[in-house]
Design a protein around this motif. Structure first.
Motif, PDB file in Angstrom:
ATOM      1  N   THR A 199     -55.257 -22.933 -20.081  1.00 15.97           N
ATOM      2  CA  THR A 199     -56.246 -23.213 -21.110  1.00 15.97           C
ATOM      3  C   THR A 199     -57.624 -22.788 -20.621  1.00 15.97           C
ATOM      4  OG1 THR A 199     -56.530 -25.458 -20.251  1.00 15.97           O
ATOM      5  CG2 THR A 199     -54.969 -25.165 -22.063  1.00 15.97           C
ATOM      6  N   GLY A 200     -58.591 -22.802 -21.539  1.00 12.76           N
ATOM      7  CA  GLY A 200     -59.939 -22.432 -21.134  1.00 12.76           C
ATOM      8  C   GLY A 200     -60.935 -22.631 -22.251  1.00 12.76           C
ATOM      9  N   SER A 201     -62.151 -22.222 -21.977  1.00 10.63           N
ATOM     10  CA  SER A 201     -63.202 -22.322 -22.985  1.00 10.63           C
ATOM     11  C   SER A 201     -64.196 -21.189 -22.800  1.00 10.63           C
ATOM     12  CB  SER A 201     -63.916 -23.673 -22.894  1.00 10.63           C
ATOM     13  OG  SER A 201     -64.619 -23.785 -21.674  1.00 10.63           O
ATOM     14  N   ILE A 202     -64.845 -20.842 -23.911  1.00 14.58           N
ATOM     15  CA  ILE A 202     -65.901 -19.824 -23.908  1.00 14.58           C
ATOM     16  C   ILE A 202     -67.105 -20.425 -24.631  1.00 14.58           C
ATOM     17  CG2 ILE A 202     -66.571 -17.482 -24.564  1.00 14.58           C
ATOM     18  CD1 ILE A 202     -63.546 -16.876 -24.904  1.00 14.58           C
TER      19      ILE A 202
ATOM     20  N   GLY B 223     -72.748 -12.306 -26.067  1.00 14.86           N
ATOM     21  CA  GLY B 223     -73.245 -13.656 -26.292  1.00 14.86           C
ATOM     22  C   GLY B 223     -72.646 -14.726 -25.407  1.00 14.86           C
ATOM     23  N   VAL B 224     -71.782 -14.356 -24.457  1.00 21.18           N
ATOM     24  CA  VAL B 224     -71.090 -15.353 -23.628  1.00 21.18           C
ATOM     25  C   VAL B 224     -72.045 -15.923 -22.570  1.00 21.18           C
ATOM     26  CG1 VAL B 224     -69.206 -15.755 -22.005  1.00 21.18           C
ATOM     27  CG2 VAL B 224     -68.853 -14.258 -23.982  1.00 21.18           C
ATOM     28  N   ARG B 225     -72.122 -17.242 -22.500  1.00 22.10           N
ATOM     29  CA  ARG B 225     -72.979 -17.936 -21.543  1.00 22.10           C
ATOM     30  C   ARG B 225     -72.186 -18.675 -20.461  1.00 22.10           C
ATOM     31  NH1 ARG B 225     -78.121 -18.781 -22.812  1.00 22.10           N
ATOM     32  NH2 ARG B 225     -78.097 -20.744 -21.638  1.00 22.10           N
ATOM     33  N   LYS B 226     -70.960 -19.011 -20.766  1.00 28.81           N
ATOM     34  CA  LYS B 226     -70.141 -19.769 -19.831  1.00 28.81           C
ATOM     35  C   LYS B 226     -68.680 -19.564 -20.175  1.00 28.81           C
ATOM     36  CE  LYS B 226     -69.331 -24.524 -18.183  1.00 28.81           C
ATOM     37  NZ  LYS B 226     -69.722 -25.961 -18.293  1.00 28.81           N
ATOM     38  N   ALA B 227     -67.837 -19.556 -19.158  1.00 31.64           N
ATOM     39  CA  ALA B 227     -66.395 -19.457 -19.385  1.00 31.64           C
ATOM     40  C   ALA B 227     -65.670 -20.260 -18.323  1.00 31.64           C
ATOM     41  CB  ALA B 227     -65.934 -18.002 -19.354  1.00 31.64           C
TER      42      ALA B 227
ATOM     43  N   SER C  97     -68.845 -23.826 -28.267  1.00 37.26           N
ATOM     44  CA  SER C  97     -67.887 -23.649 -27.188  1.00 37.26           C
ATOM     45  C   SER C  97     -66.491 -23.595 -27.798  1.00 37.26           C
ATOM     46  CB  SER C  97     -67.980 -24.802 -26.187  1.00 37.26           C
ATOM     47  OG  SER C  97     -67.081 -24.619 -25.115  1.00 37.26           O
ATOM     48  N   TYR C  98     -65.823 -22.454 -27.664  1.00 38.26           N
ATOM     49  CA  TYR C  98     -64.488 -22.267 -28.219  1.00 38.26           C
ATOM     50  C   TYR C  98     -63.449 -22.616 -27.151  1.00 38.26           C
ATOM     51  CZ  TYR C  98     -66.787 -19.443 -31.856  1.00 38.26           C
ATOM     52  OH  TYR C  98     -67.590 -19.000 -32.876  1.00 38.26           O
TER      53      TYR C  98
END
Length: 328
Positions: free
Chosen positions: A238-241, A201-205, A304-305
């Motif tokens: 740091t980051g986001s999913i 289900g990942v669309r962006k990271a 977005s996590y």
């Protein structure tokens, strides 16, 4: 004569032997945008002289010189090694894979002392003449990598530098054949370290690595220039999913505040034998900070996590880069 616009611009990079000492460019990355500039601190005399209504131009002085700015580029299958080494800190020698033309670079997190770059840029005048600006003592203070559905893997490298020299001869740029990594090659896995599984289900990271440094080391006897910045705080990763809500895997990690290993990778064409062009970020322990799913209407639930990477006590944060580059 070059094209009298940004189409005639170039960037050249080299690793310095010592901080702020010029090295002729050895690598010429293709870039999309840059903002490297000389910054100067000036002081103006405020002395009073009878009848004078303005400050004298001869009594303005430059007290400090430094460099700041960024370079934005697509992450390519060749030519990224010097930038990754300056970001991560480990001295890296590409390791040949078997007897093939594939070479693996493993950049693990370390202090960046001694890891500075000469960055030379060519800026075209409208007439087609390309002017030279050579930035010395460039240290990477942060880098962010990002990729979304349908797009390229992009990067932004932020720099702090010592000085700008406009007396050098602009090098002749030489480019190697390389392709950008992209969403079609992207994989993202989470789970137990070294046994991660694909996250659906990942669309962006995105991942951002920040190298805190004391960039204000201006001292007497330095001719208005700074000493090499020193690491002065913990590294922040740091980051986001961004993903559709197809499973509760990440949501559960947010609730429990439990750690998981994250591997974000791009696997390109085969270089030789079984070795493929690869860009891989390995974060042995991340924790989900916020943004659990909410329903915002009839569309597919998407969230977005945001996460923070931490040290798991054993395994370092690392970037692996497989390319045809036998040297950085």
């Amino acid at each position: 004569m070059a094209i009298g616009s940004g189409l005639g611009a170039q960037i050249g990079i080299a690793a310095e032997g010592s901080y702020g000492t010029y090295q002729a460019p050895t690598v010429y990355p293709e870039f999309t945008k840059e903002s490297l500039v000389l910054k100067k601190t000036t002081a103006q005399s405020s002395g009073i002289a009878a009848g004078r209504l303005m400050a004298l131009s001869s009594r303005r002085v430059v007290t400090q010189r430094e460099v700041a700015g960024s370079i934005e580029m697509e992450v390519a299958s060749r030519g990224m090694g010097l930038l990754l080494q300056a970001l991560m800190g480990t001295t890296v020698t590409p390791v040949q894979q078997g007897v093939t033309t594939a070479y693996l670079q493993t950049h693990t997190l370390a202090d960046t002392a001694g890891k500075s770059l000469t960055i030379q840029k060519g800026v075209p005048l409208a007439t087609g003449t390309v002017t030279d600006k050579t930035f010395l003592g460039c240290k990477v203070v942060s880098a962010e990598f990002s990729c979304e559905a349908g797009g390229m893997l992009t990067s932004t490298f932020e720099f702090d530098g010592k000085d700008c020299d406009e007396t050098k001869t602009l090098a002749v740029a030489s480019y190697v054949a390389a392709a950008p990594f992209h969403f079609g090659q992207m994989g993202l896995k989470t789970g137990t370290y070294s046994s991660e599984t694909a996250l659906n289900g990942v669309r962006k990271a995105s991942v951002k690595i920040e190298r805190a440094q004391a960039t204000d080391r201006f001292y007497a006897n330095q001719s208005a220039l700074k000493a090499e910045p020193i690491t002065n705080d913990l590294v922040k990763v740091t980051g986001s999913i961004e993903m559709d809500y197809v499973a509760t895997t990440v949501d559960d990690l947010h609730t429990s505040d439990g750690p998981t290993s994250l591997v974000w990778e791009f696997i390109g064409p085969i270089i030789a034998s079984t070795y493929a062009e690869t860009f891989r970020i390995k974060l042995p322990a991340i924790k989900i900070d916020d943004a659990p799913p909410t329903v915002d209407g009839p569309a597919v639930v998407r969230t977005s996590y945001n996460f923070t990477a931490l040290y798991d006590g054993t395994n370092p944060v690392a970037i692996e880069y497989m390319s045809a580059d036998s040297t950085l």
